[in-house]
Enzyme design. Sequence first.
Site, PDB file in Angstrom:
ATOM      1  N   LYS A   1      -8.018  14.369   4.867  1.00 56.95           N
ATOM      2  CA  LYS A   1      -7.231  13.130   4.841  1.00 56.95           C
ATOM      3  C   LYS A   1      -6.190  13.259   5.928  1.00 56.95           C
ATOM      4  O   LYS A   1      -6.058  14.333   6.543  1.00 56.95           O
ATOM      5  CB  LYS A   1      -6.573  12.933   3.464  1.00 56.95           C
ATOM      6  CG  LYS A   1      -5.813  14.167   2.935  1.00 56.95           C
ATOM      7  CD  LYS A   1      -5.263  13.923   1.536  1.00 56.95           C
ATOM      8  CE  LYS A   1      -6.272  14.183   0.436  1.00 56.95           C
ATOM      9  NZ  LYS A   1      -6.382  13.131  -0.546  1.00 56.95           N
TER      10      LYS A   1
ATOM     11  N   HIS B   1       0.799  -1.231   0.000  1.00 59.89           N
ATOM     12  CA  HIS B   1       0.000   0.000   0.000  1.00 59.89           C
ATOM     13  C   HIS B   1       0.829   1.277   0.000  1.00 59.89           C
ATOM     14  O   HIS B   1       0.263   2.368   0.149  1.00 59.89           O
ATOM     15  CB  HIS B   1      -0.924   0.054   1.220  1.00 59.89           C
ATOM     16  CG  HIS B   1      -2.012  -0.946   1.206  1.00 59.89           C
ATOM     17  ND1 HIS B   1      -3.245  -0.709   0.634  1.00 59.89           N
ATOM     18  CD2 HIS B   1      -2.063  -2.207   1.687  1.00 59.89           C
ATOM     19  CE1 HIS B   1      -4.013  -1.776   0.789  1.00 59.89           C
ATOM     20  NE2 HIS B   1      -3.309  -2.705   1.418  1.00 59.89           N
TER      21      HIS B   1
ATOM     22  N   LYS C   1       1.242  14.458   1.327  1.00 61.55           N
ATOM     23  CA  LYS C   1      -0.106  14.805   0.838  1.00 61.55           C
ATOM     24  C   LYS C   1      -0.237  16.310   0.590  1.00 61.55           C
ATOM     25  O   LYS C   1      -1.197  16.779   0.004  1.00 61.55           O
ATOM     26  CB  LYS C   1      -1.173  14.334   1.829  1.00 61.55           C
ATOM     27  CG  LYS C   1      -1.233  12.803   1.976  1.00 61.55           C
ATOM     28  CD  LYS C   1      -2.290  12.397   2.987  1.00 61.55           C
ATOM     29  CE  LYS C   1      -2.262  10.928   3.356  1.00 61.55           C
ATOM     30  NZ  LYS C   1      -2.926  10.046   2.366  1.00 61.55           N
TER      31      LYS C   1
ATOM     32  N   THR D   1      -8.368   7.036  -1.935  1.00 61.81           N
ATOM     33  CA  THR D   1      -9.712   6.508  -2.161  1.00 61.81           C
ATOM     34  C   THR D   1     -10.760   7.596  -1.947  1.00 61.81           C
ATOM     35  O   THR D   1     -11.868   7.497  -2.463  1.00 61.81           O
ATOM     36  CB  THR D   1     -10.013   5.321  -1.216  1.00 61.81           C
ATOM     37  OG1 THR D   1      -9.473   5.613   0.077  1.00 61.81           O
ATOM     38  CG2 THR D   1      -9.384   4.046  -1.743  1.00 61.81           C
TER      39      THR D   1
HETATM   40  C1  GL4 Z   1      -2.391   3.745   1.986  1.00 59.35           C
HETATM   41  C2  GL4 Z   1      -2.061   4.741   0.896  1.00 59.35           C
HETATM   42  O1  GL4 Z   1      -1.358   5.814   1.433  1.00 59.35           O
HETATM   43  C3  GL4 Z   1      -3.282   5.230   0.116  1.00 59.35           C
HETATM   44  O2  GL4 Z   1      -2.883   5.950  -1.009  1.00 59.35           O
HETATM   45  C4  GL4 Z   1      -4.140   4.047  -0.337  1.00 59.35           C
HETATM   46  O3  GL4 Z   1      -5.318   4.499  -0.971  1.00 59.35           O
HETATM   47  C5  GL4 Z   1      -4.500   3.189   0.866  1.00 59.35           C
HETATM   48  C6  GL4 Z   1      -5.301   1.970   0.492  1.00 59.35           C
HETATM   49  O4  GL4 Z   1      -4.648   1.214  -0.462  1.00 59.35           O
HETATM   50  O5  GL4 Z   1      -3.292   2.726   1.510  1.00 59.35           O
HETATM   51  N1  GL4 Z   1      -1.189   3.144   2.440  1.00 59.35           N
HETATM   52  C7  GL4 Z   1      -1.023   3.394   3.741  1.00 59.35           C
HETATM   53  S1  GL4 Z   1       0.245   2.844   4.627  1.00 59.35           S
HETATM   54  N2  GL4 Z   1      -1.998   4.124   4.244  1.00 59.35           N
HETATM   55  C8  GL4 Z   1      -2.877   4.348   3.267  1.00 59.35           C
HETATM   56  O6  GL4 Z   1      -3.920   4.932   3.413  1.00 59.35           O
END
Ligand code: GL4
Length: 838
Positions: free
Chosen positions: A566, A373, A572, A677
Amino acid sequence: VEASIPEPQREAWKRNQITSFTDKDGFEKEVVRHVETTLARSMFNCDEIAAYSATSLAFRDRLITHWNRTQQRQTYRDTKRVYYLSLEFLMGRALDNAMLNVGLKNVAQDGLAELGFRIEDVVKQEHDAALGNGGLGRLAACFLDSLATLNFPAWGYGLRYRYGIFKQEIIDGYQVEVPDYWLDFNPWEFPRHDVTVDIQFFGQVNKKTVGGKTISVWEAGEIVQAVAYDVPIPGYDTPTTNNLRLWSSKASGGEFDFQKFNSGDYESSVADQQRAETISAVLYPNDNLERGKELRLKQQYFWVAASLYDIVRRFKKSRRSWNEFPDQVAIQLNDTHPTLAIVELQRILVDIEGLEWDNAWEIVTSTFGYTNHTVLPEALEKWPVGLVQHLLPRHLQIIYDINLFFLQSVEKAFPDDRDMLRRVSIIEESQPKMVRMAFLAIVGSHKVNGVAELHSDLIKTTIFKDFVEIYGPDKFTNVTNGITPRRWLHQANPRLSELIASKCGGNDFLKDLTLLNQLEKHVEDKQFRKEWAEIKYANKVRLAKHIKDTTGVVVNPASLFDVQVKRIHEYKRQQLNIFGVIHRYLSLKAMTPDQRKKQLPRVSIFGGKAAPGYWMAKQIIHLINSVGAVVNKDEDIGDLLKVIFLEDYNVSKAEMICPASDISEHISTAGTEASGTSNMKFVLNGGLIIGTCDGANIEITREIGESNIFLFGNLSEDVEDLRHAHTYGSHTIDSDLDKVFNEIEKGTFGTPHDFSAMIAAVRQHGDYYLVSDDFHSYIETHQLVDEAYRNQDEWIAKCITSVSRMGFFTSDRCINEYAEEIWNVEPLAVDRHSIWGP
Ligand code: GL4
């Protein structure tokens, strides 16, 4: 199955089968029964919390009969199951979702009204289940919804944290963390005090000879008990109700406590109990950051070992041979957090079940899939070898053996590349030595996937490049993330969902999101556009009220609502956003009153938590609030610009915020946001987005069309060169950004020293996140947003067109891709009445 129960008993059970309510009267009866018997209250002291509790219990009863039926049916049919292992499940509220998925929200609404309650107020009583940090945890929650909706036999496994993600308070512009006591009353969980597993830690490994064979025996130094808590997961418009099993830690009642107790060491036996309960006490509040704490490793092993014990126990009931294990079980690792599951299964098979190493390893690698991720180096898990050795001595031996056999095969295939062995070794030869969890996850899985196309390409060409050479490209794949339209459209935006249903032939689009494409033929329909715009406006009015209630600031709902919500993180780039806001403020201040009258009023809305130990992220929050404090009371500016920081952003707030956005910001440095997302949630709710060419933004653009998105900034392939140039060449800062910095340094937004590190990061420390490089195109693109928004008719047309093309981003599509490409599982529909059907 049935035959094992004698006929007369069977008849008695069937005669007394529970019938669930289906109408208002039945619902009211259940609510009143729960108020009076379960809650021991009456009509005279039934407040909104009691009404919430009783309504939840009424729906929970319904879910449980379906849940039982689903489990019995899956056991009876003995099909392959999916196990989704995630340290985070960011579920949010359950009641509203359960009512909608079961299809009885209207019934509940009418029933509650007759009993004297407004359903909106009742739903709001529920505390979010916030067992996650951000996108990763929420993705797991969306996946559970899709798995159930699509009738897949699937279980989630996680930890039942006593404290979820902290509650954020903003005091004098600073984030203050407050513990999240969410378990006060939780009608959605079932304690299973009979489902327990003893988990061992520490100790040593002894060799023993049994029947001429030498085996390793791990003697524990400490034993902690895992207790199961089950949470029913209802699918939408299907009786399938899956299970989320969360483990809670408890002192083991075994000999260790007992000995201490008998020897009169009462205090220390209580301390043992507290130490045991600490394991599942608190969620680590970091997103995209690993801190390497011993307790975190303990959490991981505790959860993984309990889950695997449970999975193996269930498999053994079917009395199949071990080689059939991967035909019955698919385990998905949500990031590297559960990677020890690979080692634990190998240990179970070799040490306990007595399988040969190679045979066991074949079973293990066929069972696991691993999802990556993030590519951020600070988020990649590594554990000091010494720590693993101390906590899990047998596991470290197994890791070394896995690594040995792996490196031997690499050496054979690449005899001329000595450096390759160093690069891909699961053990990093650093000081201290480290176990690289991502490498272990790759070696122990049959598929590895990223979460958006760009991200899946990046992992193949950067952090996992060598592994693509070793295993070939087929082991690596992409499954672009998605979101559940049930929660993120139907539940969050009921009026828009209803309007869409009226143009798409009913609610089927909630199960097949591609049906949204029927909206496109109505784009020109004036009346439809008007209704669309009215719904957006009403959602903005609702958010404006929340802003007023929580911050005291009055915002005009006719303004353009510009939202960035977020986790707060430098990658970000909330700092880019607030610098842009300051630039806008300075431009407005420089105008004559006449010029100002022509400007478009805007509300910049921020929200999100900073990890408690992430100092720079906290400075960003402070700057946003400091800018708000100045701008919001500036009479020259009035409604033209407001800056809002919404406290304690979470799932239930997102459900209110997403439908109220005109434009939302997804502006990470290219190549850093694996997917994102919320970008999908905002577009699905009829908002446009401004973003960089990063993560899923790229695929959103491909689907909805370039003219419906505001893209800006450098591309990921240029990032490395730019960074290099900052460090080794001359680094000039964008002139507009420089003016913004000068204004901050003049003290316009409070003590300049408070923000000096943020400025220095750009001016002096190489601007790693490319804030200056992207500033100009960011500002320009926002001007395009303003211009576009002035033409409301065309704006609305863009929104409708975008929504009509969002079908791809449902998590149902993701789950079907995982099922086909990675898990090899089939859905199993549950009959509403009988589990024994075909
Ligand atoms: C994350 C990514 O930062 C995010 O872009 C992604 O949408 C999400 C789900 O796949 O996973 N990875 C981590 S660590 N935290 C997140 O939210």
